[in-house]
Scaffold this motif. Structure first.
Motif, PDB file in Angstrom:
ATOM      1  N   PRO A 152    -106.372  20.035 -14.752  1.00 22.34           N
ATOM      2  CA  PRO A 152    -107.055  19.162 -13.806  1.00 22.34           C
ATOM      3  C   PRO A 152    -108.559  19.287 -13.939  1.00 22.34           C
ATOM      4  N   PRO A 153    -109.314  18.172 -13.893  1.00 18.94           N
ATOM      5  CA  PRO A 153    -110.769  18.228 -14.023  1.00 18.94           C
ATOM      6  C   PRO A 153    -111.398  18.934 -12.830  1.00 18.94           C
ATOM      7  N   GLN A 154    -112.489  19.613 -13.063  1.00 19.36           N
ATOM      8  CA  GLN A 154    -113.181  20.357 -12.025  1.00 19.36           C
ATOM      9  C   GLN A 154    -114.479  19.658 -11.666  1.00 19.36           C
ATOM     10  N   VAL A 155    -114.869  19.760 -10.404  1.00 23.05           N
ATOM     11  CA  VAL A 155    -116.114  19.166  -9.919  1.00 23.05           C
ATOM     12  C   VAL A 155    -117.283  19.943 -10.500  1.00 23.05           C
ATOM     13  N   CYS A 159    -118.350  24.081 -10.470  1.00 21.90           N
ATOM     14  CA  CYS A 159    -118.412  24.848 -11.712  1.00 21.90           C
ATOM     15  C   CYS A 159    -119.752  25.558 -11.834  1.00 21.90           C
ATOM     16  N   LEU A 160    -120.828  24.818 -11.609  1.00 23.58           N
ATOM     17  CA  LEU A 160    -122.159  25.388 -11.734  1.00 23.58           C
ATOM     18  C   LEU A 160    -122.419  26.443 -10.659  1.00 23.58           C
ATOM     19  N   TYR A 263    -119.341  23.378 -17.656  1.00 26.74           N
ATOM     20  CA  TYR A 263    -118.750  22.047 -17.621  1.00 26.74           C
ATOM     21  C   TYR A 263    -119.411  21.049 -18.571  1.00 26.74           C
ATOM     22  N   PRO A 264    -120.738  20.912 -18.584  1.00 18.08           N
ATOM     23  CA  PRO A 264    -121.331  19.927 -19.504  1.00 18.08           C
ATOM     24  C   PRO A 264    -121.099  20.270 -20.971  1.00 18.08           C
ATOM     25  N   ILE A 268    -117.682  23.968 -26.132  1.00 17.22           N
ATOM     26  CA  ILE A 268    -118.089  25.124 -26.936  1.00 17.22           C
ATOM     27  C   ILE A 268    -116.999  26.192 -26.949  1.00 17.22           C
ATOM     28  N   VAL A 269    -116.296  26.355 -25.801  1.00 16.04           N
ATOM     29  CA  VAL A 269    -115.304  27.434 -25.683  1.00 16.04           C
ATOM     30  C   VAL A 269    -114.166  27.285 -26.686  1.00 16.04           C
TER      31      VAL A 269
END
Length: 451
Positions: A152-155, A159-160, A263-264, A268-269
């Motif tokens: 599920p996408p995270q806000v 995240c920040l 998130y942005p 990379i992970v």
């Protein structure tokens, strides 16, 4: 087997255009070169250990112990056990300076039968399944960014915020609701130790180490504690941004972590996970091929597997054969199942090898021991191996463990027929096949060098 280095014979004279000889080189014997130093040894250990395990095992470890506290304790305990086991192998590696990992140690301590059973099991079960697990992990994380719907996408704000503040709520009552039992601890250790697997990889290339008496133990002492600290910190990072439930529900733990914290740039992970796993696969292929090569050289496997490429100076037949077996394991591959049964087989031979170290303290007192660890360490590792082998069998017996033992035992039949009685295929069949494969792969047997 990777970079098996050989020196080619060079006896040709260099001549001028007018045909006069100006220089001649003396023939050089074909032998393994000692090119792996301390830094390379540390990189080999760290690079091979940090592969797929830390991105695959956290879910399984947590699922078996049920809470954050025991989970972090388990990761630290696995690191300690891996370090103790590696110290045992440091003594073995400096006492018996032959490549092949456990193979020459079992040969020296118990004779050819246990050594053959180890090579038989490693060649057809543990090494290719290990390679398959790493490759499956590589594929899973490489494809994860292309299927964002799986998680599920995270806000972005959440995240920040998690990255900037760092949540500590997940560590409160960290031992609450834990489900620790004899069997669950064994399975948790299997998955945790799988992430540390590779602590003995330098022993597979002892013949190529510069000053093995110094560099082998130093690489172990520096490399494995470094990995242990990294693993504990990585798990703390996971639990900082994920609850236990969220971590268990995640299809790719590191990807979920990246989505929350970066998130942005979360892409990379999986990219770096892919780099890590492919690097670990390379190291695993390097060392496993060396085992196949040594077994072939000793006559416990097909002689062709000990041949070396005349162009690339690598044991190409061993690597190709190893890759084919690994592909077979990938086809029905289930990562968690492979880890459990692969670990079961691995720790049978780890325990037997360390027991061999204790036995040789009494039977081979004449051997030089540049590194000698306290006896309590191999005793503790042997006892831990016995517990790891028995725990899942007693608490959750499955036929698969019996099949694993039967497969290891089946190696006795192969040993009696092809090694003890030296049964050979008819020359009319084996000779042309070997000759054509030798020409196709451009390989030749290495020359034995007596020091």
């Amino acid at each position: 087997m990777g970079e098996a280095s050989l020196k080619k014979r060079k006896g040709e004279d260099n001549k001028k255009e007018d045909g006069q000889s100006i220089q001649s080189h003396e023939p050089q014997t074909m032998s393994l070169q000692k090119e792996v130093g301390l830094i390379s040894g540390i990189c080999m250990i760290v690079g091979t250990i940090i592969g797929s395990g830390i991105f695959v095992s956290p879910k399984s470890v947590l699922a078996n112990v049920g809470a954050v506290g025991p989970c972090l304790t388990m990761w630290a305990a696995c690191g300690i056990l891996a370090t103790l086991g590696a110290l045992c192998f440091a003594e073995l590696g400096t006492m018996i300076t032959k490549s092949g990992g456990e193979y020459p140690y079992l040969m020296e301590a118990f004779g050819p039968i246990p050594a053959f059973l180890f090579s038989w099991t490693s060649l057809l079960v543990t090494k290719p399944s290990s390679f398959a697990i790493i490759c499956l992990s590589f594929a899973e994380y490489t494809l994860a960014p292309f299927y964002p719907g799986c998680d599920p996408p995270q806000v972005a704000i959440k995240c920040l915020a998690a990255a900037a503040i760092g949540k500590t709520e997940n560590f409160k009552d960290s031992y609450k609701d834990s489900s620790v039992s004899f069997g669950s601890i064994g399975l948790a250790f299997y998955n945790g130790l799988w992430a540390y697997d590779g602590w003995n990889q330098l022993n597979y290339i002892t013949e190529e180490l510069k000053n093995p008496y110094r560099n082998l133990p130093l690489s172990i002492i520096i490399g494995i504690p470094l990995v242990t600290v990294c693993y504990v910190l990585i798990n703390i990072s996971y639990f900082t941004v994920m609850t236990s439930t969220e971590l268990l529900q995640s299809r790719a733990v590191a990807v979920t972590f990246g989505n929350r914290v970066l998130y942005p740039a979360s892409w990379i992970v999986p990219l770096f996970v892919a780099f890590s796993t492919i690097g670990s696969a390379n190291g695993t292929c390097f060392t496993a091929g060396r085992l196949v090569y040594v077994a072939g050289r000793e006559g416990h496997m097909l002689k062709l597997l000990s041949y070396i490429s005349v162009k690339r100076l690598t044991p190409a037949p061993a690597i190709i054969f190893y890759g084919i077996i690994a592909i077979i394991y990938i086809i029905p591959g289930d990562i968690e199942t492979l880890i459990n049964y692969c670990s079961f087989a691995i720790w049978i031979f780890y325990g037997l090898t360390v027991l061999g170290l204790i036995v040789m303290r009494f039977t081979r007192k004449d051997l030089n021991r540049p590194v000698k660890i306290p006896t309590i360490i191999p005793v503790a590792v042997t006892l831990a191996s016995i517990l790891l082998i028995l725990a899942p069998v007693i608490s959750a017996p499955e036929l698969a463990y019996l099949y694993c033992v039967l497969f290891i035992g089946s190696g006795l039949i192969v040993y009696v027929l092809f090694v003890y009685f030296k049964f050979n295929w008819p020359q009319k069949i084996s000779k042309p096949i070997t000759m054509h494969l030798q020409m196709l792969l451009e390989v030749a047997p290495a020359e034995e060098v007596t020091e």
